[in-house]
Design a protein around this motif. Structure first.
Motif, short mmCIF file in Angstrom:
data_model
loop_
_atom_site.label_atom_id
_atom_site.label_comp_id
_atom_site.label_asym_id
_atom_site.label_seq_id
_atom_site.Cartn_x
_atom_site.Cartn_y
_atom_site.Cartn_z
N TYR A 1 47.27 35.03 42.96
CA TYR A 1 45.83 34.79 42.89
C TYR A 1 45.45 33.83 44.01
CZ TYR A 1 41.23 33.80 40.77
OH TYR A 1 39.89 33.68 40.53
N HIS A 2 44.62 34.31 44.94
CA HIS A 2 44.08 33.43 45.98
C HIS A 2 42.83 34.06 46.59
CE1 HIS A 2 45.91 36.17 48.90
NE2 HIS A 2 47.09 35.97 48.33
N ALA A 3 42.17 33.34 47.46
CA ALA A 3 40.84 33.73 47.95
C ALA A 3 40.84 34.97 48.82
CB ALA A 3 40.22 32.56 48.72
N ASP A 4 41.98 35.36 49.38
CA ASP A 4 42.02 36.56 50.23
C ASP A 4 42.05 37.85 49.43
OD1 ASP A 4 41.92 35.03 52.46
OD2 ASP A 4 44.00 35.34 53.10
N MET A 5 42.27 37.78 48.13
CA MET A 5 42.28 38.97 47.29
C MET A 5 40.86 39.41 46.96
SD MET A 5 45.31 37.70 44.70
CE MET A 5 45.03 39.01 43.49
N HIS A 6 40.68 40.71 46.75
CA HIS A 6 39.36 41.21 46.36
C HIS A 6 38.98 40.64 44.98
CE1 HIS A 6 38.94 43.89 49.71
NE2 HIS A 6 40.07 44.54 49.42
N TYR A 7 37.68 40.51 44.78
CA TYR A 7 37.15 39.92 43.56
C TYR A 7 37.67 40.62 42.31
CZ TYR A 7 33.56 38.56 40.13
OH TYR A 7 32.91 38.11 39.03
N GLU A 8 37.64 41.96 42.30
CA GLU A 8 38.09 42.69 41.12
C GLU A 8 39.58 42.48 40.88
OE1 GLU A 8 37.01 46.78 41.46
OE2 GLU A 8 34.88 46.42 41.07
N GLU A 9 40.36 42.38 41.95
CA GLU A 9 41.79 42.11 41.81
C GLU A 9 42.03 40.76 41.13
OE1 GLU A 9 44.41 43.93 45.29
OE2 GLU A 9 42.78 42.72 46.08
N ARG A 10 41.28 39.74 41.59
CA ARG A 10 41.44 38.40 41.01
C ARG A 10 41.06 38.41 39.53
NH1 ARG A 10 38.53 36.67 45.70
NH2 ARG A 10 36.85 35.85 44.41
N MET A 11 39.96 39.08 39.17
CA MET A 11 39.52 39.12 37.78
C MET A 11 40.52 39.88 36.90
SD MET A 11 36.89 37.26 37.62
CE MET A 11 37.76 36.31 38.88
N LYS A 12 41.13 40.92 37.46
CA LYS A 12 42.14 41.66 36.71
C LYS A 12 43.34 40.78 36.40
CE LYS A 12 45.04 45.80 36.89
NZ LYS A 12 45.45 46.98 37.68
N VAL A 13 43.81 40.04 37.42
CA VAL A 13 44.94 39.13 37.23
C VAL A 13 44.60 38.05 36.21
CG1 VAL A 13 46.31 37.32 38.35
CG2 VAL A 13 45.96 39.51 39.51
N GLN A 14 43.41 37.48 36.32
CA GLN A 14 42.99 36.43 35.38
C GLN A 14 42.97 36.95 33.95
OE1 GLN A 14 39.67 33.90 36.52
NE2 GLN A 14 38.82 34.04 34.47
N THR A 15 42.42 38.15 33.75
CA THR A 15 42.32 38.73 32.41
C THR A 15 43.70 39.01 31.83
OG1 THR A 15 40.20 39.73 32.97
CG2 THR A 15 41.33 40.60 31.04
N GLN A 16 44.59 39.56 32.66
CA GLN A 16 45.94 39.87 32.17
C GLN A 16 46.71 38.60 31.84
OE1 GLN A 16 47.42 42.37 35.35
NE2 GLN A 16 46.85 44.23 34.26
N PHE A 17 46.47 37.53 32.58
CA PHE A 17 47.11 36.25 32.28
C PHE A 17 46.59 35.71 30.95
CE2 PHE A 17 47.51 31.53 33.24
CZ PHE A 17 48.89 31.49 33.11
N LEU A 18 45.28 35.81 30.73
CA LEU A 18 44.69 35.35 29.47
C LEU A 18 45.24 36.13 28.28
CD1 LEU A 18 40.95 34.92 30.57
CD2 LEU A 18 42.51 33.08 29.91
N GLN A 19 45.55 37.40 28.50
CA GLN A 19 46.03 38.26 27.41
C GLN A 19 47.55 38.25 27.28
OE1 GLN A 19 44.25 41.98 28.64
NE2 GLN A 19 42.41 41.63 27.42
N ASP A 20 48.22 37.40 28.06
CA ASP A 20 49.69 37.27 28.03
C ASP A 20 50.43 38.51 28.52
OD1 ASP A 20 49.97 34.62 27.22
OD2 ASP A 20 49.70 35.13 25.12
N SER A 21 49.77 39.40 29.23
CA SER A 21 50.48 40.54 29.81
C SER A 21 51.10 40.16 31.15
CB SER A 21 49.56 41.75 29.96
OG SER A 21 48.53 41.47 30.88
N ILE A 22 50.66 39.04 31.70
CA ILE A 22 51.31 38.42 32.86
C ILE A 22 51.70 37.00 32.44
CG2 ILE A 22 50.95 37.47 35.18
CD1 ILE A 22 49.15 39.86 35.77
N GLN A 23 52.93 36.61 32.74
CA GLN A 23 53.42 35.30 32.31
C GLN A 23 53.32 34.23 33.39
OE1 GLN A 23 55.15 34.09 29.06
NE2 GLN A 23 53.38 35.42 28.84
#
Length: 464
Positions: A253-275
């Motif tokens: 997760y960093h500023a060079d990633m597309h907005y939707e990519e960052r939001m997808k990573v954030q959501t998956q982290f919140l849902q514990d699908s990414i550790q």
């Protein structure tokens, strides 16, 4: 005012914590306030309830899109009219919001939008009861570096003489507090409830080189629970993440990633699908994940306030968690190079002679010169450079300390005297007092079904 009744009515919680009650009681006197409350301490409630109590309207200055979106989504889910305006919105959605701006109680935006000619004109027409600055430490930390619009907020505040100004942050030492007040050009009541979280184990580990650092990182992350690894370099963040992905559930997760990519990573982290998230400082503000167990700094934070903010994201559920800094001698010079990249006295002189090539620096200096004379800005650049070096040196003293890290953090990084500490004993909550470098936690991995990006964004932010 029965704040607990209001809290239950809008948010479904039965009781405020003691710090929130004290803060809201003070806010009731209608003075401007600078409020310091630890990450996870419920800062948002401290400005949202006063607005709701008077059926008022607030503009909320926020530094990051993810932070705005997260808070707006929470308010919308409670039936509260809130919106945000930022550069990554669909043009049609932005037009709708601007056309109906008067319908919203909470309007979140960046300082850049608020101080743009169009944003300034739009917001100046609003009958605001409150002017809120979230993550207020950014005024001091970023104003003279790369976000000069923070220095101009006083111009917008002057447009609302009857609005109460509420500035909130998790940490700001006495010098940062005074800097915030001076830049905003108003008198403020300061309520400081910042403190070291008692459930965060502190550890600093020195290594000889980056290869040893990577090997140790792999060892720690085997049993670290939900974790964030912070980097100061996007390139190294990507490279290390690729190495970790061979055996671990990792995303970047960093500023060079597309907005939707960052939001997808954030959501998956919140849902514990990414550790594990490998991230720059762009990640974390407004991410309400209560079960983060481990915060690792692969690179040293540039300032005490940034460090306190980042480690405060661990253990928001009150359970055992940890902060680990992995460092080598070269890291000091890496941070020193980053300091040299921010606008400085030499850039100001180049600008004055028409020789400054860097377009972004030129734009920032032009904004600063709209608020300060050349001589005053020269002095501010000098003092800001000294402050940055002092902050780096203080972080380095923390890393090289052979004594209790809890005491060092509370007395030096948080600027708390021993008399103001809740408990002066460490209770084996650092690797110097416990003779253990890191703790272990179980994984919370949950596999979720894949959903398309459009559905993901709509679910997360309740878009129109």
């Amino acid at each position: 005012m029965d704040w607990n009744k209001l809290l239950y009515q809008y948010f479904g919680y039965e009781k405020l914590n003691n710090d929130q009650e004290e803060i809201l009681k003070s806010i009731s006197n209608h003075q401007h306030h600078l409020i310091l409350l630890p990450t996870g301490g419920g800062k948002s409630i401290c400005f949202q309830l006063p607005v709701l109590a008077v059926n008022g309207k607030a503009v909320v200055i926020s530094p990051l899109i993810a932070l705005m979106e997260d808070q707006v989504a929470t308010l919308k889910s409670k039936g509260i009219k809130a919106t945000c305006i930022h550069s990554l919105m669909h043009p049609e959605e932005k037009r709708y919001i601007l056309k109906n701006l008067h319908h919203f109680q909470f309007i979140y935006c960046s300082p850049e939008f608020a101080l743009s000619p169009f944003g300034y004109q739009m917001l100046s027409k609003m009958p605001l009861t409150h002017f809120v600055i979230d993550e207020a430490h950014c005024i001091s930390d970023w104003g003279f570096e790369f976000r000069a619009d923070y220095l101009k907020l006083s111009l917008l505040i002057n447009q609302f003489p009857n609005a109460q100004v509420l500035a909130l942050t998790a940490t700001a030492n006495v010098f940062v507090q005074q800097d915030i007040i001076n830049i905003l050009k108003i008198n403020m009541c300061i309520i400081d409830k910042s403190k070291k979280k008692p459930n965060v184990f502190l550890s600093t580990i020195e290594v000889d080189n980056i290869n040893e650092k990577i090997q140790l990182l792999k060892e720690i992350l085997k049993l670290s629970g939900p974790s964030i690894v912070y980097f100061s370099s996007k390139r190294i963040c990507n490279e290390v993440a690729e190495l970790l992905k061979e055996n671990m559930n990792v995303a970047t997760y960093h500023a060079d990633m597309h907005y939707e990519e960052r939001m997808k990573v954030q959501t998956q982290f919140l849902q514990d699908s990414i550790q594990i998230i490998c991230a720059t400082s762009a990640f974390g503000m407004g991410v309400d994940k209560k079960n983060i167990r481990t915060i690792i700094h692969f690179h040293v934070s540039k300032s005490p306030s940034q460090f306190i903010q980042e480690i405060g994201r661990a253990g928001r559920d009150g359970k055992q968690s940890q902060s680990i800094v992995l460092f080598e001698k070269q890291d000091y010079f890496t941070n020193l190079n980053l300091i040299e990249m921010s606008p400085k006295v030499e850039d100001l002189h180049l600008y004055n002679r028409g020789l400054l090539v860097d377009e972004e620096k030129r734009e920032q200096i032009e904004k600063m010169l709209s608020m300060y004379t050349f001589e005053n800005l020269h002095k501010r650049f000098e003092s800001n450079h000294i402050k940055q070096i002092q902050h780096l040196d203080l972080m380095w003293r923390y890393l090289q300390s052979n004594h209790c890290l809890t005491h060092f953090l509370t007395q030096h990084l948080l600027n708390m005297s021993q008399n103001n500490q809740d408990d002066s004993s460490c209770k084996s909550m650092c690797n110097h007092c416990k003779s253990q470098n890191f703790l272990t936690f179980q994984t919370n991995y949950q596999k979720i079904q894949k959903i398309d990006k459009e559905k993901l964004i709509n679910q997360l932010f309740n878009n129109h």
